[in-house]
Design a protein around this motif. Structure first.
Motif, PDB file in Angstrom:
ATOM      1  N   GLY A 166       0.776  -1.229   0.000  1.00  0.00           N
ATOM      2  CA  GLY A 166       0.000   0.000   0.000  1.00  0.00           C
ATOM      3  C   GLY A 166       0.808   1.280   0.000  1.00  0.00           C
ATOM      4  O   GLY A 166       0.273   2.349   0.294  1.00  0.00           O
ATOM      5  N   VAL A 167       2.094   1.205  -0.356  1.00  0.00           N
ATOM      6  CA  VAL A 167       2.940   2.408  -0.341  1.00  0.00           C
ATOM      7  C   VAL A 167       2.391   3.464  -1.296  1.00  0.00           C
ATOM      8  O   VAL A 167       2.187   4.626  -0.928  1.00  0.00           O
ATOM      9  CB  VAL A 167       4.400   2.067  -0.727  1.00  0.00           C
ATOM     10  N   PHE A 168       2.148   3.074  -2.540  1.00  0.00           N
ATOM     11  CA  PHE A 168       1.718   4.058  -3.530  1.00  0.00           C
ATOM     12  C   PHE A 168       0.362   4.658  -3.153  1.00  0.00           C
ATOM     13  O   PHE A 168       0.139   5.863  -3.331  1.00  0.00           O
ATOM     14  CB  PHE A 168       1.653   3.431  -4.923  1.00  0.00           C
ATOM     15  N   GLY A 169      -0.539   3.824  -2.637  1.00  0.00           N
ATOM     16  CA  GLY A 169      -1.859   4.323  -2.260  1.00  0.00           C
ATOM     17  C   GLY A 169      -1.797   5.391  -1.179  1.00  0.00           C
ATOM     18  O   GLY A 169      -2.621   6.311  -1.156  1.00  0.00           O
ATOM     19  N   ARG A 170      -0.811   5.296  -0.263  1.00  0.00           N
ATOM     20  CA  ARG A 170      -0.675   6.284   0.804  1.00  0.00           C
ATOM     21  C   ARG A 170       0.080   7.525   0.357  1.00  0.00           C
ATOM     22  O   ARG A 170      -0.232   8.638   0.793  1.00  0.00           O
ATOM     23  CB  ARG A 170       0.058   5.676   2.008  1.00  0.00           C
ATOM     24  N   LEU A 171       1.087   7.353  -0.511  1.00  0.00           N
ATOM     25  CA  LEU A 171       1.992   8.463  -0.811  1.00  0.00           C
ATOM     26  C   LEU A 171       1.725   9.156  -2.144  1.00  0.00           C
ATOM     27  O   LEU A 171       2.340  10.181  -2.429  1.00  0.00           O
ATOM     28  CB  LEU A 171       3.445   7.973  -0.801  1.00  0.00           C
ATOM     29  N   LYS A 172       0.830   8.630  -2.968  1.00  0.00           N
ATOM     30  CA  LYS A 172       0.710   9.158  -4.334  1.00  0.00           C
ATOM     31  C   LYS A 172       0.292  10.625  -4.385  1.00  0.00           C
ATOM     32  O   LYS A 172       0.637  11.334  -5.336  1.00  0.00           O
ATOM     33  CB  LYS A 172      -0.280   8.312  -5.139  1.00  0.00           C
ATOM     34  N   PHE A 173      -0.399  11.111  -3.358  1.00  0.00           N
ATOM     35  CA  PHE A 173      -0.821  12.511  -3.389  1.00  0.00           C
ATOM     36  C   PHE A 173       0.288  13.472  -2.964  1.00  0.00           C
ATOM     37  O   PHE A 173       0.074  14.683  -2.901  1.00  0.00           O
ATOM     38  CB  PHE A 173      -2.053  12.712  -2.490  1.00  0.00           C
ATOM     39  N   GLU A 174       1.468  12.940  -2.667  1.00  0.00           N
ATOM     40  CA  GLU A 174       2.591  13.794  -2.290  1.00  0.00           C
ATOM     41  C   GLU A 174       3.311  14.390  -3.503  1.00  0.00           C
ATOM     42  O   GLU A 174       4.152  15.287  -3.342  1.00  0.00           O
ATOM     43  CB  GLU A 174       3.605  12.999  -1.453  1.00  0.00           C
ATOM     44  N   SER A 175       2.995  13.903  -4.685  1.00  0.00           N
ATOM     45  CA  SER A 175       3.655  14.410  -5.887  1.00  0.00           C
ATOM     46  C   SER A 175       3.287  15.866  -6.132  1.00  0.00           C
ATOM     47  O   SER A 175       2.103  16.222  -6.167  1.00  0.00           O
ATOM     48  CB  SER A 175       3.260  13.578  -7.107  1.00  0.00           C
ATOM     49  N   GLY A 176       4.305  16.706  -6.318  1.00  0.00           N
ATOM     50  CA  GLY A 176       4.063  18.114  -6.584  1.00  0.00           C
ATOM     51  C   GLY A 176       5.160  18.971  -5.976  1.00  0.00           C
ATOM     52  O   GLY A 176       6.188  18.468  -5.522  1.00  0.00           O
ATOM     53  N   VAL A 177       4.939  20.284  -5.982  1.00  0.00           N
ATOM     54  CA  VAL A 177       5.918  21.229  -5.447  1.00  0.00           C
ATOM     55  C   VAL A 177       5.594  21.523  -3.984  1.00  0.00           C
ATOM     56  O   VAL A 177       4.472  21.917  -3.657  1.00  0.00           O
ATOM     57  CB  VAL A 177       5.911  22.545  -6.255  1.00  0.00           C
TER      58      VAL A 177
END
Length: 355
Positions: A166-177
């Motif tokens: 579940g790493v991607f499911g938890r961290l995917k919204f961290e992409s950005g500036v």
């Protein structure tokens, strides 16, 4: 949301079909495929059956209310069940709503210093430490693939693989500036500086077929650089691979050139797969107009304000006055809010489908 019975029946029918085919299958590849689908369908089927039991029990309790001796007890139980029903229906709806196929995947985490010079590199180091602490608390493994250190500390760039469920499911919204506002240690006048770092979280999917032709690659070897000492390579073992059609560049700087080549090729596949995901995300976000799920990595998503001790996520307008705890890896309050916002959007999509 009142879920159509036909849709619920469709889930159970498919689950039973997959179970039956698993029992009869003899081909190894088919067994693997069916087992994966069974694992994905089981929580949905269990939730659908739980909802069906609750609805059947409600009907029985309503009938019992006609009996004077049972009316009071049946009424109390019926009310408790009515209070639980919306939660059961929401659970099923979320499981039925369109979901990210890579939700449970491990991920490649990239943190790069942006505008702000040395201070940006220090902030990139703070962010990577924050994610590493969070990963450690969840029992995930963090393995650095490549790193370029800042002149006074932190990182100009760091790329790592985060392995776990579940790493991607938890961290995917961290992409950005990510933007930081604070007084640098080197600032004698006490002025607040604004710096930035970019974060990218890419799913690492083992069974995705990405065609990479040898003639599309340029492979260079070089000596890795670092702060000095025994960990700096003395031979040209670091590997840089350039994918010529897309311009994607990946590196790995372990001690073994063979290991570096394998790691770099793995990361290249991750990035090519992510390009496909971004195209789909863009189409979806254009249709849904959801900032949280847009995947736009040029967007300023969050500000870390040190003088006020606050962190603000601009996509959902959430401000938390717990900056020290967040930088120590206490990310769940922020991530839970982002996931809840995404779930609400997915439920809206499902409701529109049933309208």
């Amino acid at each position: 949301m009142r879920l159509p019975q036909a849709r619920l029946d469709q889930v159970l029918d498919r689950f039973h079909e997959v179970e039956a085919r698993m029992g009869a299958a003899s081909d190894g590849a088919e067994i693997v495929r069916l087992s994966k689908e069974h694992a994905e369908l089981k929580p949905v089927a269990d939730a659908v059956r739980g909802l069906a039991r609750a609805r059947a029990e409600m009907a029985d309790l309503e009938a019992m209310q006609a009996d004077p001796e049972m009316a009071v007890m049946a009424g109390e139980e019926l009310q408790l069940l009515k209070d639980r029903l919306p939660d059961l229906e929401r659970e099923v709806a979320l499981l039925l709503a369109p979901r990210d196929a890579d939700e449970n995947a491990s991920a490649v985490l990239e943190v790069r210093a942006g505008t702000g010079g040395d201070e940006a590199a220090l902030f990139a180091g703070d962010l990577f430490r924050m994610y590493s602490r969070y990963a450690q608390a969840r029992g995930w493994r963090v393995e650095i693939d490549s790193v370029s250190e800042g002149e006074v500390g932190g990182y100009k760039e760091v790329v790592a693989t985060v392995t776990g469920d579940g790493v991607f499911g938890r961290l995917k919204f961290e992409s950005g500036v990510h933007r930081v506002q604070r007084v640098p240690a080197t600032e004698a006048g006490g002025r607040i500086h604004t710096s930035a770092a970019t974060v990218a979280v890419l799913p690492e999917v083992e069974d995705v077929e990405i065609e990479i032709r040898d003639q599309d690659l340029r492979i260079d070897t070089y000596r890795s650089s670092g702060a000095g000492g025994q960990h700096v390579n003395k031979t040209d073992s670091a590997v840089r691979i350039t994918h010529l059609p897309t311009g994607i560049v990946v590196t790995s700087s372990e001690k073994s050139q063979h290991v570096n080549r394998d790691k770099a090729m793995k990361n290249l596949r991750v990035r090519l797969y992510d390009m496909q995901r971004q195209a789909k995300d863009a189409a979806r976000s254009d249709a849904r107009k959801s900032q949280v799920g847009s995947g736009d990595r040029s967007e300023r998503i969050r500000t870390y304000n040190f003088p006020q001790g606050r962190v603000t996520d601009h996509r959902i307008g959430l401000t938390l006055h717990s900056l020290p705890q967040i930088l120590e890896g206490d990310l769940d309050p922020m991530l839970d809010a982002l996931i809840a916002e995404d779930q609400a959007a997915r439920l809206a999509d499902l409701e529109a489908e049933f309208a």
